[in-house]
Scaffold this motif. Structure first.
Motif, short mmCIF file in Angstrom:
data_model
loop_
_atom_site.label_atom_id
_atom_site.label_comp_id
_atom_site.label_asym_id
_atom_site.label_seq_id
_atom_site.Cartn_x
_atom_site.Cartn_y
_atom_site.Cartn_z
N ILE A 1 3.36 -19.14 -8.66
CA ILE A 1 2.29 -18.96 -9.64
C ILE A 1 1.77 -17.54 -9.43
N SER A 2 1.99 -16.70 -10.40
CA SER A 2 1.59 -15.29 -10.31
C SER A 2 0.35 -15.09 -11.17
N ILE A 3 -0.72 -14.61 -10.54
CA ILE A 3 -2.01 -14.48 -11.24
C ILE A 3 -2.35 -13.00 -11.43
N GLY A 4 -2.52 -12.59 -12.68
CA GLY A 4 -2.87 -11.22 -12.99
C GLY A 4 -4.37 -11.05 -13.20
N THR A 5 -4.78 -9.86 -13.56
CA THR A 5 -6.20 -9.55 -13.76
C THR A 5 -6.54 -9.38 -15.24
N GLY A 6 -5.61 -9.78 -16.09
CA GLY A 6 -5.87 -9.68 -17.53
C GLY A 6 -5.07 -8.59 -18.18
N MET B 1 -0.34 1.54 -13.25
CA MET B 1 -0.59 0.21 -12.70
C MET B 1 -0.15 -0.90 -13.64
N THR B 2 -0.40 -0.71 -14.95
CA THR B 2 -0.02 -1.74 -15.90
C THR B 2 1.50 -1.88 -16.01
N ALA B 3 2.18 -0.74 -16.11
CA ALA B 3 3.65 -0.78 -16.23
C ALA B 3 4.29 -1.31 -14.96
N SER B 4 3.71 -0.99 -13.80
CA SER B 4 4.22 -1.50 -12.53
C SER B 4 4.16 -3.02 -12.49
N ALA B 5 3.00 -3.58 -12.85
CA ALA B 5 2.84 -5.04 -12.85
C ALA B 5 3.77 -5.68 -13.86
N THR C 1 0.84 -1.18 0.00
CA THR C 1 0.00 0.00 0.00
C THR C 1 0.88 1.24 0.00
N ALA C 2 0.43 2.27 -0.67
CA ALA C 2 1.21 3.50 -0.81
C ALA C 2 0.84 4.49 0.29
N ALA C 3 1.82 4.87 1.10
CA ALA C 3 1.59 5.85 2.16
C ALA C 3 1.64 7.25 1.57
N LEU D 1 -0.06 1.23 -7.13
CA LEU D 1 0.64 2.43 -7.61
C LEU D 1 2.14 2.17 -7.75
N PHE D 2 2.67 1.20 -7.00
CA PHE D 2 4.10 0.91 -7.12
C PHE D 2 4.39 -0.58 -7.32
N ALA D 3 3.45 -1.45 -6.99
CA ALA D 3 3.69 -2.89 -7.13
C ALA D 3 2.38 -3.58 -7.47
N ASN D 4 1.90 -3.35 -8.68
CA ASN D 4 0.61 -3.92 -9.06
C ASN D 4 0.69 -5.44 -9.25
N ASN D 5 1.89 -5.96 -9.34
CA ASN D 5 2.14 -7.39 -9.20
C ASN D 5 3.05 -7.53 -7.98
#
Length: 259
Positions: A145-150, A189-193, A49-51, A118-122
């Motif tokens: 096993i890393s599961i994304g949201t598409g 978010m996409t680039a972070s993941a 979480t981003a403080a 915001l910094f680690a979407n994966n």
């Protein structure tokens, strides 16, 4: 003449789109008053979480990981005393969708927090880091096993950059006709993941399987229409029939055999 606020007024522009009351009620049923420290110490529960600004800290906004283990270099101290509900409401507070969430321990505020995406979407590397730091696993023993949201194939088309110097905040927010809505948040978010996936993939090689199907069409972060669900169902079906599925099933079965 209407002002700028009148022209672009709308939910999510000048206020959060949703309140978190529903999330809170569901969370209270699932975790009640449990704290991070109540979770099994042989396992890792790591929540990113981003403080926005931790009271008394020199840094401004910063990345944080709430965890069921005491961590060295933790920016929020011993997070084991933080409630799991606060962790859930913090990490799910996506900008413009849900309001930032305030976390308190023993009556002392730790500040407001927003979506860890915001910094680690994966969050794969955060979990690995905790497991290794606490001696629960050695790097060579880790299987993931890393599961994304598409995978959203939306981007900013080249036509939008006819005059790059004119690409200002309105364009980044997707308020011009050639740029997708919410472009700045989505690319963050996409680039972070994608970055976390790339780093973990290079570290672990065949010891990580990423399940993240390509979406046949874009689905909004809060998409709940029947068309949205059909799109996601199709993406999952395509994933199950892809070359990525069998290695994930094999890895999961190997874990079941060890338990």
């Amino acid at each position: 003449m209407p002002g700028l606020r009148d022209l672009i007024a709308g939910v999510g522009i000048f206020s959060s789109q949703y309140v978190a009351d529903g999330l809170r009620r569901v969370g209270e049923v699932l975790v009640k008053d449990a704290k991070f420290g109540d979770f099994d110490q042989k396992r890792v529960l790591a929540v990113n979480t981003a403080a926005m600004k931790i009271p008394g800290a020199e840094e401004g906004w910063t990345s944080t990981t709430m965890c069921n283990h005491a961590l060295p270099r933790s920016r929020i101290g011993d997070s084991r005393e933080i409630s799991m509900l606060d962790g859930a409401l913090s990490t799910s507070a996506a900008p413009s969708y849900f309001p930032p969430h305030e976390v308190s321990v023993g009556g002392k505020s730790l500040g407001f927090f927003a979506d860890g995406g915001l910094f680690a979407n994966n969050p794969v590397l955060n979990g690995i880091t905790v497991a290794v730091a606490k001696g629960l696993a050695k790097p060579d023993d880790i299987r993931v096993i890393s599961i994304g949201t598409g995978v959203d194939t939306t981007g900013i088309p080249q036509a939008a950059f006819k005059h790059p110097l004119d690409f200002g905040i309105l364009e980044w927010m997707g308020l011009s006709k050639e740029v997708p809505a919410g472009a700045l948040l989505n690319i963050t978010m996409t680039a972070s993941a994608d970055n976390m996936t790339w780093i973990a993939g290079n570290m672990l090689g065949e010891r990580i399987v990423r399940l993240n199907p390509i979406l046949p069409r874009p689905v909004a972060l809060d998409g709940t229409t029947s068309k949205d669900f059909r799109t996601m169902d199709q993406a999952v079906e395509n994933l199950v029939n892809s070359d990525d599925w069998a290695p994930a099933v094999e890895m999961a079965r190997s874990w079941a055999a060890m338990s």
